[in-house]
Write an enzyme that holds these catalytic residues in place. Structure first.
Site, PDB file in Angstrom:
ATOM      1  N   ASP A 198       0.625  -1.073   0.208  1.00 14.64           N
ATOM      2  CA  ASP A 198      -0.119  -0.040  -0.047  1.00 14.64           C
ATOM      3  C   ASP A 198       0.741   1.368   0.023  1.00 14.64           C
ATOM      4  O   ASP A 198       0.377   2.277  -0.735  1.00 14.64           O
ATOM      5  CB  ASP A 198      -1.051   0.064   1.227  1.00 14.64           C
ATOM      6  N   GLU A 224       4.770  10.315   3.579  1.00 16.25           N
ATOM      7  CA  GLU A 224       4.890   8.910   3.320  1.00 16.25           C
ATOM      8  C   GLU A 224       4.202   8.698   1.889  1.00 16.25           C
ATOM      9  O   GLU A 224       3.474   9.531   1.373  1.00 16.25           O
ATOM     10  CB  GLU A 224       3.750   8.065   4.168  1.00 16.25           C
ATOM     11  N   ASP A 250       4.409   0.597   3.868  1.00 16.00           N
ATOM     12  CA  ASP A 250       4.243  -0.569   4.855  1.00 16.00           C
ATOM     13  C   ASP A 250       4.117  -1.755   3.881  1.00 16.00           C
ATOM     14  O   ASP A 250       4.231  -1.523   2.716  1.00 16.00           O
ATOM     15  CB  ASP A 250       3.124  -0.515   5.715  1.00 16.00           C
ATOM     16  N   TYR A 260      -7.940   2.695   6.183  1.00 17.24           N
ATOM     17  CA  TYR A 260      -8.923   3.395   5.345  1.00 17.24           C
ATOM     18  C   TYR A 260     -10.206   3.137   5.421  1.00 17.24           C
ATOM     19  O   TYR A 260     -11.005   2.335   4.912  1.00 17.24           O
ATOM     20  CB  TYR A 260      -8.500   2.568   3.797  1.00 17.24           C
TER      21      TYR A 260
END
Ligand SMILES: *[C@@H]1O[C@H](CO)[C@@H](O)[C@H](O)[C@H]1NC(C)=O
Ligand SMILES: *[C@@H]1O[C@H](CO)[C@@H](O)[C@H](O)[C@H]1NC(C)=O
Ligand SMILES: *[C@@H]1O[C@H](CO)[C@@H](O)[C@H](O)[C@H]1NC(C)=O
Length: 516
Positions: free
Chosen positions: A93, A489, A96, A245
């Site tokens: 994703d 990120e 991670d 999410y």
């Protein structure tokens, strides 16, 4: 493909199937469509597109084929084994190693949409194959994740355990549990987003691999029926997952999937679904919103406006549906009005000119919105509509395109920080992207406990090329620190969004080709 079929193939296919009346068909030529021949390619955006697409290579799970990322190797090759499935492919994703089905399917839908609208320009920039390679890697995974009608695996890995570890995917040894939705444990949002991805990809593969395309379409129809019949949000079914999410509602994904299925099948029942009762209840028409992995409404409005822009008289589409589509288009107009900086309803932006919606991953909304603006501008040009009304004001397709470019230019370095938020592009880009694999040298096996690499003040030893990081704050500032998850990120879906935007502005000729 023959020169005479330069028009946007998927619209053509849709039209043909929907009508069954060849005589009434008007072939709409869409500038950069599927097989279209674009104007010359802007080298700046072409270079950025090539960079952005690299991120999908960085994020691949499974046994790699022709891997060109020196610090990546095989990983998670046993994913899915406990269920007798091969779920080894797909993509991690973000920084991670979870394979979250909801954003991954959205990534695939966006890649497909980009190829469908701008495949010609992508090909001219020699990047179409790269996009197709990424798409296929996700679709292979999603097909395997749907072993029977009412059963879809929506996640591989345990996010709690995964997020406690700092390690390379190649050396991870934690259990990789599977999560699936069923009739009793529904997830209409993730099932419908996966249906949208399958339907959109079936259009992409139609001229390339007919068998694969048919298989995708079959799965798409099954998944949509499953999503609609057993309604519920997956984060309601699995409350723990709302920490990652969280899907605000599944209503938008049902409409989005119906929109894609209509385009992929030409079956009017999908259009009636979106424009009938469900549409009234779910679409929140009249309220402009921001497109994102959570909110597909603006995307659906633009996607269905396609029908309004291009449907010809006697197209065989029911009048009720055409009226319904018109409401979608009006809301799409309103979305465009909040995006344009000089409009009276303009949404807030930073002093540097970035549309600003949220602090967390601030770039996702402007980039997704700019993609829609580029697409809409092209729909207007191609259909000969030169004016967009925003209250008493009037704007042009060129205004929309200018907005789209301004957001891309901001991302690529024309911003107060003078930094490119697309890693690997330009002279100055984030050095400490929050990304496990990029932050640990390729020859180091940390096990779960590689925290020293998370905390290291040094630049990442590996470049996560193509990552579009979260981006700046409201005041245009940005802190390049690895633990700055909010700003630094990388996410796979972010890269899909910037791929769409860059593809949309790639061609230097914003002039629509003639319709004859
Ligand atoms: C997730 O979304 C639901 C529905 O909008 C909301 O009620 C809930 O508070 C959200 N949960 C989190 C953790 O954000
Ligand atoms: C259109 O789709 C609906 C819903 O999936 C289905 O029941 C119907 O048979 C389809 N019609 C055609 C002509 O394929
Ligand atoms: C910009 O905003 C952030 C977040 O609100 C804040 O922490 C930072 O101090 C601000 N920077 C400047 C230069 O004002």
């Amino acid at each position: 493909m023959a020169q005479s079929v330069r028009c946007c193939c998927w619209l053509l296919v849709l039209t043909l199937v929907a009508l069954g009346i060849t005589a009434a068909v008007v072939f709409v030529r869409h500038k950069n469509g599927g097989g279209g021949v674009p104007g010359s390619v802007d080298p700046k955006y072409a270079e950025a597109l090539a960079v952005a697409l690299q991120f999908f290579q960085v994020q691949k799970s499974g046994k790699l084929v022709k891997n060109e990322i020196p610090w990546r190797g095989d990983s998670a090759v046993d994913d899915g084994q406990e269920a007798g499935l091969d779920l080894s492919k797909g993509m991690y994703d973000a920084g991670d190693h979870i394979k979250f089905g909801f954003p991954m399917a959205f990534t695939a839908t966006m890649l497909s949409w980009s190829v469908l609208e701008y495949g010609g320009a992508m090909r001219a920039a020699r990047q179409r194959d790269s996009a197709l390679d990424a798409l296929r890697w996700i679709m292979d995974y999603l097909l395997n994740a749907h072993p029977s009608d009412d059963e879809l695996y929506i996640q591989v890995g345990d996010p709690e355990a995964d997020h406690k570890c700092w390690e390379r995917p190649e050396t991870m040894s934690e259990k990789r549990p599977l999560t699936k939705i069923t009739a009793k444990s529904p997830g209409s949002d993730v099932a419908a987003e996966t249906a949208a991805a399958m339907a959109a990809a079936s259009l992409v593969y139609k001229p390339i691999d007919g068998t694969y395309s048919s298989s995708l379409l079959r799965h798409a129809e099954q998944l949509f029926a499953f999503a609609d019949r057993h309604r519920g949000s997956y984060t309601h079914t699995f409350p723990k997952l709302s920490a990652y999410y969280n899907s605000t509602t599944y209503q938008d994904e049902l409409l989005w999937a119906a929109g894609w299925l209509f385009h992929a099948t030409g079956n009017g029942s999908y259009l009636s679904y979106a424009t009938g009762e469900n549409g009234q209840e779910f679409a929140d028409l009249g309220n402009p919103r921001y497109f994102s992995w959570d909110d597909k409404r603006p995307g659906t409005q633009v996607l269905l406006s396609r029908v309004s822009f291009f449907a010809s008289q006697g197209s065989g589409i029911e009048q009720d549906s055409l009226d319904g589509v018109e409401s979608y288009k009006q809301t799409a107009d309103a979305v465009m009005c909040i995006l344009l900086p000089d409009s009276e309803t303009a949404a807030p932006r930073t002093e540097g000119g970035l549309l600003y919606v949220a602090d967390w991953n601030s770039l996702q909304h402007p980039v997704a919105s700019a993609f829609l603006a580029a697409v809409y501008s092209d729909y207007m040009l191609t259909s000969g509509k030169t004016e967009l009304s925003c209250g008493s004001q009037t704007f042009s397709p060129a205004d929309l395109r200018k907005f789209a470019k301004s957001q891309a230019d901001y991302v690529l370095g024309e911003n107060p920080m003078k930094v490119s938020y697309l890693v690997g592009y330009g002279d100055s880009y984030p050095q400490q992207v929050h990304h496990r694999g990029a932050s640990i040298p390729a020859d180091v096996d940390t096990g779960c406990g590689g925290q020293e690499w998370l905390e290291s003040p040094e630049p990442n030893p590996n470049v996560a090329t193509g990552a579009l990081v979260g981006g700046p704050f409201r005041n245009d500032s940005f802190v390049d620190k690895r633990d700055n998850v909010m700003q630094n990120e990388a996410t796979t879906y972010n890269s899909a969004l910037i791929v769409g935007l860059l593809s949309g502005i790639l061609s230097t000729s914003p002039v629509a080709q003639s319709l004859s």
